[in-house]
Write an enzyme that holds these catalytic residues in place. Structure first.
Site, PDB file in Angstrom:
ATOM      1  N   SER A  99       0.831  -1.213   0.000  1.00  0.00           N
ATOM      2  CA  SER A  99       0.000   0.000   0.000  1.00  0.00           C
ATOM      3  C   SER A  99       0.864   1.262   0.000  1.00  0.00           C
ATOM      4  O   SER A  99       0.464   2.287  -0.565  1.00  0.00           O
ATOM      5  CB  SER A  99      -0.988   0.000   1.170  1.00  0.00           C
ATOM      6  OG  SER A  99      -0.321   0.221   2.390  1.00  0.00           O
ATOM      7  N   ASN A 132      13.346   4.085   4.351  1.00  0.00           N
ATOM      8  CA  ASN A 132      12.412   3.097   4.900  1.00  0.00           C
ATOM      9  C   ASN A 132      11.305   3.826   5.635  1.00  0.00           C
ATOM     10  O   ASN A 132      11.486   4.955   6.085  1.00  0.00           O
ATOM     11  CB  ASN A 132      13.150   2.162   5.876  1.00  0.00           C
ATOM     12  CG  ASN A 132      12.242   1.071   6.421  1.00  0.00           C
ATOM     13  OD1 ASN A 132      11.462   0.466   5.678  1.00  0.00           O
ATOM     14  ND2 ASN A 132      12.296   0.825   7.727  1.00  0.00           N
ATOM     15  N   HIS A 135       8.652   3.179   8.934  1.00  0.00           N
ATOM     16  CA  HIS A 135       8.423   2.295  10.072  1.00  0.00           C
ATOM     17  C   HIS A 135       7.185   2.808  10.825  1.00  0.00           C
ATOM     18  O   HIS A 135       7.074   4.009  11.062  1.00  0.00           O
ATOM     19  CB  HIS A 135       9.656   2.295  10.991  1.00  0.00           C
ATOM     20  CG  HIS A 135       9.498   1.375  12.156  1.00  0.00           C
ATOM     21  ND1 HIS A 135       9.602  -0.001  12.029  1.00  0.00           N
ATOM     22  CD2 HIS A 135       9.210   1.617  13.460  1.00  0.00           C
ATOM     23  CE1 HIS A 135       9.395  -0.562  13.218  1.00  0.00           C
ATOM     24  NE2 HIS A 135       9.159   0.402  14.091  1.00  0.00           N
ATOM     25  N   ASP A 184      16.132   0.049  11.924  1.00  0.00           N
ATOM     26  CA  ASP A 184      15.219   1.153  12.297  1.00  0.00           C
ATOM     27  C   ASP A 184      15.957   2.258  13.052  1.00  0.00           C
ATOM     28  O   ASP A 184      15.450   2.789  14.059  1.00  0.00           O
ATOM     29  CB  ASP A 184      14.041   0.613  13.138  1.00  0.00           C
ATOM     30  CG  ASP A 184      13.198  -0.383  12.360  1.00  0.00           C
ATOM     31  OD1 ASP A 184      13.131  -0.270  11.124  1.00  0.00           O
ATOM     32  OD2 ASP A 184      12.610  -1.285  12.981  1.00  0.00           O
TER      33      ASP A 184
END
Ligand code: GRF
Length: 205
Positions: free
Chosen positions: A18, A112, A114, A150
């Site tokens: 998505s 990225n 998160h 992360d």
């Protein structure tokens, strides 16, 4: 006069995709400019995000990771990204930890997203971690990828409230809505050239 060269994005995904769709939509509706998706790569052959990419006529490649040593698999991903002359690598639900070799192949060029307000709740099930901890706000973080999970420099964060009645699914959906706005905006900031990283801070020049 020739148009300025567009930045070439390589999207990596393992699942529903998505966030990839939100980025692709932002490019097609003109809210994210100056870039194009050059390839969508997946380590999972039947990832729904991959079919979504194919339906949009985008180039896709599958490099199955199951049973393949990390270094070997990452070498294939690096080669694929290089063959498509990728400027920016976009992790969009890519469920593999990258090897140091991968990260060094694209220094400060891997992003990225998160689903938590990092540095709180890194790792898996971030939304459930926030609920279990009793956090009153949650959100998402778009960050550069470095060699710790992360952990890289934060580009942008979005905050949502945690309601008393939330379960993991409800909170995740509230965060996801913000993810879909945050990721295209973060890409735009990185490509704008108007921001620079000082220490750990991504700041307007
Ligand atoms: C998102 O929650 C993202 O924050 C996390 O993985 C999920 C991917 O969802 N990294 P989708 O595949 O983009 O729908």
């Amino acid at each position: 006069m020739s148009e300025a060269r567009k930045a070439r994005l390589g999207v990596l995904l393992s699942g529903r995709g998505s966030n990839f769709i939100a980025i692709a939509d932002a490019i097609s509706n003109g809210s994210l400019t100056g870039c194009e998706i050059a390839v969508v790569l997946s380590n999972i052959a039947d990832a729904p995000g991959l079919s979504a990419a194919q339906q949009r006529g985008l180039a896709t490649e599958v490099h199955v990771s199951k049973g393949v040593p990390r270094a070997e698999h990452d070498a294939k991903m690096i080669a694929a990204l290089n063959s498509h002359e990728i400027d920016l690598v976009i992790l969009a639900g890519y469920m593999r930890v990258l090897s140091p070799e991968f990260i060094r192949a694209f220094p400060n060029r891997i992003l990225n997203i998160h689903p938590s307000l990092l540095p709180s709740f890194p790792g898996l099930h971030a939304q459930q971690q926030a609920l279990d901890y009793g956090a009153k706000v949650a959100g998402c973080t778009v960050h550069f990828v470095d060699e710790a999970v992360d952990h890289g420099v934060i580009i942008l964060q979005r905050v949502v409230p945690v309601e008393d009645t939330d379960d993991e699914a409800v909170l995740s959906a509230r965060i996801l809505e913000q993810e879909h706005q945050a990721y295209p905006e973060a890409i735009a900031r990185v490509l704008s050239g108007k921001y620079a990283t000082r220490e750990r801070r991504f700041l307007k020049r």
